[in-house]
Structure formats: C-alpha cells, structure tokens
Design a protein around this motif. Structure first.
Motif, PDB file in Angstrom:
ATOM      1  N   LEU A 483       0.834  -1.208   0.000  1.00  0.00           N
ATOM      2  CA  LEU A 483       0.000   0.000   0.000  1.00  0.00           C
ATOM      3  C   LEU A 483       0.870   1.260   0.000  1.00  0.00           C
ATOM      4  O   LEU A 483       0.581   2.246  -0.701  1.00  0.00           O
ATOM      5  CB  LEU A 483      -0.917  -0.007   1.217  1.00  0.00           C
ATOM      6  CG  LEU A 483      -1.786  -1.274   1.379  1.00  0.00           C
ATOM      7  CD1 LEU A 483      -2.655  -1.149   2.613  1.00  0.00           C
ATOM      8  CD2 LEU A 483      -2.640  -1.498   0.156  1.00  0.00           C
ATOM      9  N   ILE A 484       1.968   1.246   0.801  1.00  0.00           N
ATOM     10  CA  ILE A 484       2.886   2.385   0.809  1.00  0.00           C
ATOM     11  C   ILE A 484       3.552   2.522  -0.550  1.00  0.00           C
ATOM     12  O   ILE A 484       3.724   3.632  -1.075  1.00  0.00           O
ATOM     13  CB  ILE A 484       3.939   2.196   1.924  1.00  0.00           C
ATOM     14  CG1 ILE A 484       3.265   2.151   3.303  1.00  0.00           C
ATOM     15  CG2 ILE A 484       4.967   3.310   1.880  1.00  0.00           C
ATOM     16  CD1 ILE A 484       2.565   3.431   3.684  1.00  0.00           C
ATOM     17  N   GLU A 485       3.906   1.393  -1.155  1.00  0.00           N
ATOM     18  CA  GLU A 485       4.561   1.424  -2.468  1.00  0.00           C
ATOM     19  C   GLU A 485       3.643   2.030  -3.518  1.00  0.00           C
ATOM     20  O   GLU A 485       4.076   2.844  -4.343  1.00  0.00           O
ATOM     21  CB  GLU A 485       4.964   0.008  -2.861  1.00  0.00           C
ATOM     22  CG  GLU A 485       5.725  -0.052  -4.183  1.00  0.00           C
ATOM     23  CD  GLU A 485       6.155  -1.466  -4.519  1.00  0.00           C
ATOM     24  OE1 GLU A 485       6.603  -1.693  -5.650  1.00  0.00           O
ATOM     25  OE2 GLU A 485       6.050  -2.346  -3.627  1.00  0.00           O
ATOM     26  N   ASN A 486       2.361   1.653  -3.484  1.00  0.00           N
ATOM     27  CA  ASN A 486       1.401   2.250  -4.423  1.00  0.00           C
ATOM     28  C   ASN A 486       1.295   3.757  -4.218  1.00  0.00           C
ATOM     29  O   ASN A 486       1.229   4.527  -5.175  1.00  0.00           O
ATOM     30  CB  ASN A 486       0.031   1.595  -4.257  1.00  0.00           C
ATOM     31  CG  ASN A 486      -0.109   0.335  -5.082  1.00  0.00           C
ATOM     32  OD1 ASN A 486       0.446   0.221  -6.159  1.00  0.00           O
ATOM     33  ND2 ASN A 486      -0.826  -0.631  -4.553  1.00  0.00           N
ATOM     34  N   ALA A 487       1.250   4.173  -2.929  1.00  0.00           N
ATOM     35  CA  ALA A 487       1.141   5.604  -2.644  1.00  0.00           C
ATOM     36  C   ALA A 487       2.351   6.370  -3.152  1.00  0.00           C
ATOM     37  O   ALA A 487       2.233   7.475  -3.682  1.00  0.00           O
ATOM     38  CB  ALA A 487       0.975   5.815  -1.139  1.00  0.00           C
ATOM     39  N   GLY A 570      -0.840  -5.411  -6.173  1.00  0.00           N
ATOM     40  CA  GLY A 570      -0.528  -5.554  -4.752  1.00  0.00           C
ATOM     41  C   GLY A 570      -1.682  -5.131  -3.879  1.00  0.00           C
ATOM     42  O   GLY A 570      -1.951  -5.735  -2.840  1.00  0.00           O
ATOM     43  N   PHE A 571      -2.402  -4.096  -4.290  1.00  0.00           N
ATOM     44  CA  PHE A 571      -3.536  -3.600  -3.511  1.00  0.00           C
ATOM     45  C   PHE A 571      -4.621  -4.670  -3.391  1.00  0.00           C
ATOM     46  O   PHE A 571      -5.081  -4.982  -2.282  1.00  0.00           O
ATOM     47  CB  PHE A 571      -4.078  -2.355  -4.208  1.00  0.00           C
ATOM     48  CG  PHE A 571      -5.188  -1.671  -3.464  1.00  0.00           C
ATOM     49  CD1 PHE A 571      -4.913  -0.734  -2.483  1.00  0.00           C
ATOM     50  CD2 PHE A 571      -6.515  -1.967  -3.731  1.00  0.00           C
ATOM     51  CE1 PHE A 571      -5.935  -0.117  -1.797  1.00  0.00           C
ATOM     52  CE2 PHE A 571      -7.533  -1.354  -3.040  1.00  0.00           C
ATOM     53  CZ  PHE A 571      -7.231  -0.411  -2.072  1.00  0.00           C
ATOM     54  N   LEU A 572      -5.044  -5.266  -4.517  1.00  0.00           N
ATOM     55  CA  LEU A 572      -6.077  -6.296  -4.477  1.00  0.00           C
ATOM     56  C   LEU A 572      -5.590  -7.549  -3.767  1.00  0.00           C
ATOM     57  O   LEU A 572      -6.362  -8.244  -3.107  1.00  0.00           O
ATOM     58  CB  LEU A 572      -6.520  -6.643  -5.907  1.00  0.00           C
ATOM     59  CG  LEU A 572      -7.318  -5.554  -6.633  1.00  0.00           C
ATOM     60  CD1 LEU A 572      -7.643  -6.010  -8.040  1.00  0.00           C
ATOM     61  CD2 LEU A 572      -8.581  -5.209  -5.878  1.00  0.00           C
ATOM     62  N   ASN A 573      -4.310  -7.833  -3.904  1.00  0.00           N
ATOM     63  CA  ASN A 573      -3.757  -9.005  -3.235  1.00  0.00           C
ATOM     64  C   ASN A 573      -3.853  -8.867  -1.719  1.00  0.00           C
ATOM     65  O   ASN A 573      -4.232  -9.803  -1.014  1.00  0.00           O
ATOM     66  CB  ASN A 573      -2.305  -9.200  -3.658  1.00  0.00           C
ATOM     67  CG  ASN A 573      -1.712 -10.466  -3.081  1.00  0.00           C
ATOM     68  OD1 ASN A 573      -1.192 -10.428  -1.981  1.00  0.00           O
ATOM     69  ND2 ASN A 573      -1.817 -11.562  -3.798  1.00  0.00           N
ATOM     70  N   VAL A 574      -3.516  -7.687  -1.199  1.00  0.00           N
ATOM     71  CA  VAL A 574      -3.628  -7.445   0.248  1.00  0.00           C
ATOM     72  C   VAL A 574      -5.077  -7.598   0.691  1.00  0.00           C
ATOM     73  O   VAL A 574      -5.374  -8.216   1.724  1.00  0.00           O
ATOM     74  CB  VAL A 574      -3.093  -6.036   0.597  1.00  0.00           C
ATOM     75  CG1 VAL A 574      -3.419  -5.696   2.056  1.00  0.00           C
ATOM     76  CG2 VAL A 574      -1.588  -5.972   0.378  1.00  0.00           C
TER      77      VAL A 574
END
Length: 614
Positions: A483-487, A570-574
């Motif tokens: 989530l931080i990486e996406n941000a 990654g977001f949907l995976n989390v």
C-alpha cells in the motif's frame, strides 16, 4: 337350521366367550384410545417446546438487531453534535431539525423493518424520520413508557405494541416500540430520548408459528411483566391467570407447565428478560368417536378378537425394530455420528435397513472428517498462494556482505541503503510466521522509505503517531508495504514538490482501522469506481472463481492511480489476503479525490478483544 338352547354347555360357552370378548375389545379399545391421545398430546407438547425455543431465538436475533440500531444512532457524531447544541432562534432550530432528519434518514434506510426513528430532546422537541409522516401523540411524552425511559440506566427499554398509546398516531398500522435514553458520549449528560417504531410483522409471524389450533394464544412479556406482543393484537386477555406470571416457572430452555385444562409452554431470554408463554386448550387432539363406533358395528366379535391378536403381535414385531431405527436417526440429527444399530433377527427388509443405515452413518462420519481436513488445507493453500505473489525470497545475505564492504570504505549513505534493502528482503522472505505486528510492519516501512528518500532527494516523507497498545495489532505479513509502495509510485512520484504519507490507527469497537493517507495525485472517479468494484468481487468470489479473477487481473488489472497498467495488483492481493484470513466484512476500503490525495483504510479484527488474558 338348528336350535341352540341357552341351558346347554355349548350355548353358555359361546355366550361367555362372546361377552368376554366384547368386554376385552371395549377395554382394549378404550385403553388404546387413551394411550394414543396421551401420546399425541405428548408429541404435540414436545413440538410446542421446540417451536417456543425457536421463537425465542428469533426474538433474540431481532432484539440484537434493534440494539445495534440504537447504538449506531447514539454513537453517530452528527446526531451527538446536534443534540448537544442548544439553538436560540427559530431559524437555527429549523436548520437543526433538517440536519437531524438527514442524519436519521441515512440510518433509517439501512433497516427495512424500521417504520420510524424519533429523538425527543429534553425540552420536548421531536426529531423524526419516517417512511410516511404521522401526527405526534403528545400524550405519549407524559406516558408510562417515557417515565420508564427516563428512569432507565441507558439500557434498551421495550414498549411493545402500544396501540393508540404509541408516539405516532397510526390507523390500522400497528408498530412495535422500543427506546433508550441518549447521553453525551463525552460528558455522559442526558441529551434526549431515542424511540424506534418497528414493523411487528416478524414478531407476529413468529407468534403465529406457535399456533397449534385456532384456539391457541401466545404472549410475550417484558422483564417488568408488561405485555409486549401477542399472537392476536388488539384482543384482550381472557384468561386472567396469564397476567399472573409469578405462578409459572420461566427458564432459558422451553418448559412444559401444562395443567389439566391447557397445554402451556414457557420460555425466557436471560439477556432480554422477555418471557414467552403459549397456551392451547385441551384436548389438543380429538379422536373421532364416530369412526370407533363404526368399527365396533362392522367388525364381528370373532374377527375383532382375531384381528386384535394378530395386529398386536405383528405391530409389536414390526414397530420395535423401526422404533430403534427412528431413535438412532434422531441421534444422528443431533450430530451424534457414533451411533450404530445392533443387528437383531428380524424381517429381511428391516435387516437390510439396519445394515445400510450403519453403513450410511459410517460414510457420513468419514465425509465430515475429510471435509474438515480438506477445508482447512484449502484455506491454508489459498492464503499461502496469495502471499507468494508479494513475498519473493531475496539474497539478503549477499546484500549484507556488500554493506560491510561499503562500510569499510566509509561510504555510509550507500551502506545504509544496502542495509535497509537487506532488512526488507530478510523480512519479506521469512515466512515461518505469516503474522506480524503493526510495529514490525512500520519498521520495514522505515527501511523502505529510507531507500525512497534517497531516490526522491528527500522530498517524500512518511509520518505516524500510533498508540503503543495499537502497535501490537496483528496483521498478515506484508500488508502495509504494497500500500505504501502504491502511494509512493503512483501517488507522489510524479509530483515535483514535497509529498507526505501519514499512517494512523484507531480502535472502533472490536475492529482496528489503519489509515494510509497521501496528498498525491489521487484517483480519477472512473478508475476509483472500477477499483471499488474489484474489491467487492474479490470479497464474494469462491476460490475457483478467485483464481479466474486473479488470472484476469494479471492480464488487465485496474490501474489504481490511472497511469500504469497493473498498479493495483498488490492492492487487491492485500485485500484478498485479509478477506481469506478474517472473513467477509474485513479488508481494504479506498477513498480518493483527484489532485488531492488518497486514503486507504485497512479494516481488521481486534484480536486482543477475543484472546484470553494471560
């Protein structure tokens, strides 16, 4: 034709045989009549107890829903703010009433059974939201129910079906009334009275299910012995003994307290204090005497005697093994799969049933065990399969060796970057424990941001201020990093100015909410809607469908921030890992406004509230 003289032995033997046979038939018929009637009454009583227990369960479920509704209204910050504020002008009071209607309306449409939500202020103002507007019954404000509400300790108070004494005047539209005193959550000062008017059809339907015959009546009383609802609303109680509840025992389990005149079953909910009583006049089942009379007329004495003897022997020989099968089937219905019918010498068909019943129970028991093992293995496989997408095993040992070489050359900045990368690889590749604390996650985010800070010349910052207690919150490993990486990559990297990521956490009841907020690019409305739909699909899909969805998302994943294809993986995976770990209702929520930033909320259970204290 031959004559039969009464003084002969043959005539006397025939006469006494006929008379004794007739007497025996009458005694047997009467005995079987009474026994059958008693057995029917007994079975009806057992069925009535089961129905009463089921009805109490339904009432408890409805009551918990109403309790949740009142608590959600009481904890609503907008309603709390409005009720705690005193208006000095009519215009301000009018505006306050509009705001209250809006706040109550938002809650109103979340509950289908609610007909009206009313909040009565200490000065007597009534703020209401109803599907259809009704006049307010001012006598209600000085009635007994309002007095009981004012004297309560803040717990839910049940008024029941008050009829024309309810808060709103309704013609032929009965409501079930309940309420509780509202207090300011900060000062604990009373700020009003909450009154809910609900549709009583579910309650009345459960009451009607208790009807054994048209003369049956059922009543529910509150903890203070006031009538809440009856199977026949508007009908006066014709049996005065029903209002004397002290003469009946009430327990959590349904009790048969029948007397010679009525079949009476009682039950009590220990949490609500509700008392349910159902009464059915006896006899519960009537056997038609006309059929018995025709039986005696048609059948001759000799045939009756023979038929009774044969029927008794045959019925006993057949009913006994069948009764054994029925008893064992009831044990299976209660969940006891260890039962087994002993093979006795009987009819071939009965022996066949016994053998195959035992085989069926054995196979069911094996299927249950295998299903439990398969379900547990499948869930573990699902979780680890999803985890493997974001947790590659890196060569962190090699990176640490590079760190020491750089440290010997006094290249501290590059050495720290390599060390942080090594720590990230070590953390992400160690899956001996798939659960981590929020503190561990934040520590890894610190290593990640050290690398990002070097890449962005220090213009991207991260900050968090979280209570020590919440730092011990357990989460699936590698929840925050994607989530931080996406941000960073999709929200802040394209900005030339300063950027900040803020992490906060709070406890809401038995739920922990962790928010990740950035002031970056935000998400376009169309992309935001597409992503939210993907979250909903991921939450409700079965595993086989989830794998198909995963393959589809790898080919064409919704771009979270509208720039790069596949940025939402990654977001949907989390989100999927959280749903698999904790169940539906948990996972991620996302809110965003283009050019202003994005807020991602992690919703996880508060495991500290359910773990036993050491």
């Amino acid at each position: 034709m031959f004559g039969l003289r009464l003084n002969t032995f043959r005539a006397r033997l025939l006469m006494w045989t006929l008379l004794s046979t007739l007497a025996l038939v009458i005694v047997l018929a009467g005995t079987f009549y009474q026994y059958t009637a008693q057995q029917i009454d007994l079975k009806v009583g057992e069925a009535a107890q089961r129905n009463v227990s089921q009805a109490m369960d339904n009432f408890s479920l409805l009551a918990r829903g109403y309790d949740s509704l009142t608590k959600s209204i009481m904890s609503n910050t907008e309603i709390q703010r409005l009720l705690s504020r005193e208006e000095t002008t009519p215009q301000d009071e009018f505006n306050k009433e509009l705001l209250m209607m809006g706040a109550l309306g938002t809650i109103f449409y979340s509950y289908n059974e609610v007909k009206g939500i009313h909040v009565i202020s200490p000065v007597g103002n009534v703020y209401s939201y109803e599907s259809t507007t009704h006049k307010i019954n001012r006598n209600f404000l000085q009635g007994d129910f309002m007095d009981e509400l004012r004297q309560s300790d803040g717990s839910l108070v049940w008024g029941g079906m008050l009829g024309n004494k309810s808060l709103t005047l309704r013609d032929n539209d009965p409501v079930f009334t309940l309420g509780r005193e509202m207090t300011n959550l900060v000062t604990r000062r009373p700020i009003g009275i909450l009154v809910i008017e609900a549709d009583p059809r579910n309650l009345i339907s459960s009451m009607n299910n208790l009807m054994i015959k048209p003369e049956s009546r059922s009543y529910v009383f509150s903890a203070s012995d006031s009538l809440l609802v009856s199977s026949h609303p508007g009908e006066e109680i014709t049996n005065p003994s029903l209002t004397e509840l002290s003469r009946y025992p009430f327990q959590e389990q349904a009790l048969d307290v029948s007397n010679k005149d009525n079949l009476i079953v009682t039950a009590e909910d220990p949490k609500l204090g509700w008392k349910l009583i159902t009464i059915t006049p006896k006899p519960v089942a009537k056997l038609e005497m006309a059929a018995a009379n025709r039986y005696f007329i048609i059948v001759t004495v000799a045939v009756i005697l023979l038929a009774i003897a044969i029927a008794f022997i045959l019925s006993r020989s057949i009913s006994k093994p069948i009764k054994s099968i029925v008893q064992e089937m009831r044990r299976v219905e209660r969940g006891d799969l260890s039962t087994k019918i002993q093979a006795d010498k009987s009819y071939e068909e009965i022996n066949y049933l016994n053998t195959h019943f035992n085989r069926m129970v054995s196979e069911i028991n094996g299927l249950v065990v295998r299903n439990k093992i398969a379900a547990a293995s499948e869930k573990n496989a699902q979780i680890h399969a999803l985890q493997s997408q974001v947790n590659p095993h890196f060569l962190y040992n090699t990176l640490e060796m590079i760190y020491w070489l750089l440290d010997e050359q006094d290249n501290e900045k590059l050495a720290n970057l390599v060390l942080s990368l090594s720590r990230i690889f070590r953390y992400s590749s160690d899956w001996r424990n798939s659960v981590a604390t929020l503190k561990d996650e934040l520590e890894q985010i610190g290593h990640y941001m050290l690398i990002i800070g070097a890449r962005s010349d220090g213009r991207i910052h991260i900050q968090h201020d979280i209570d020590e207690e919440l730092l011990l919150t357990e989460l699936p490993k590698m929840t925050l990093q994607p989530l931080i990486e996406n941000a960073v990559i999709h929200g802040l990297a394209s900005y030339t100015g300063e950027g900040t990521i803020t992490i906060t956490a709070c406890r809401d009841g038995q739920v922990i909410e962790i928010q990740i907020r950035d002031d970056g690019a935000g998400i376009p409305p169309a992309k935001l809607e597409e992503l939210q739909q993907s979250l909903k699909r991921a939450e409700r899909l079965e595993w086989n469908e989830l794998m198909e969805e995963e393959k589809r998302s790898q080919r064409e994943e919704p771009a979270i921030y509208g720039r790069s294809k596949g940025s939402g993986a990654g977001f949907l995976n989390v989100h999927r890992r959280l749903v698999l770990e904790y169940g539906a209702g948990y996972g991620l929520r996302i809110e965003s406004e283009e050019h202003k930033g994005t807020v991602v909320t992690i919703v996880a259970p508060d495991l500290s509230a359910i773990k036993p204290k050491a």
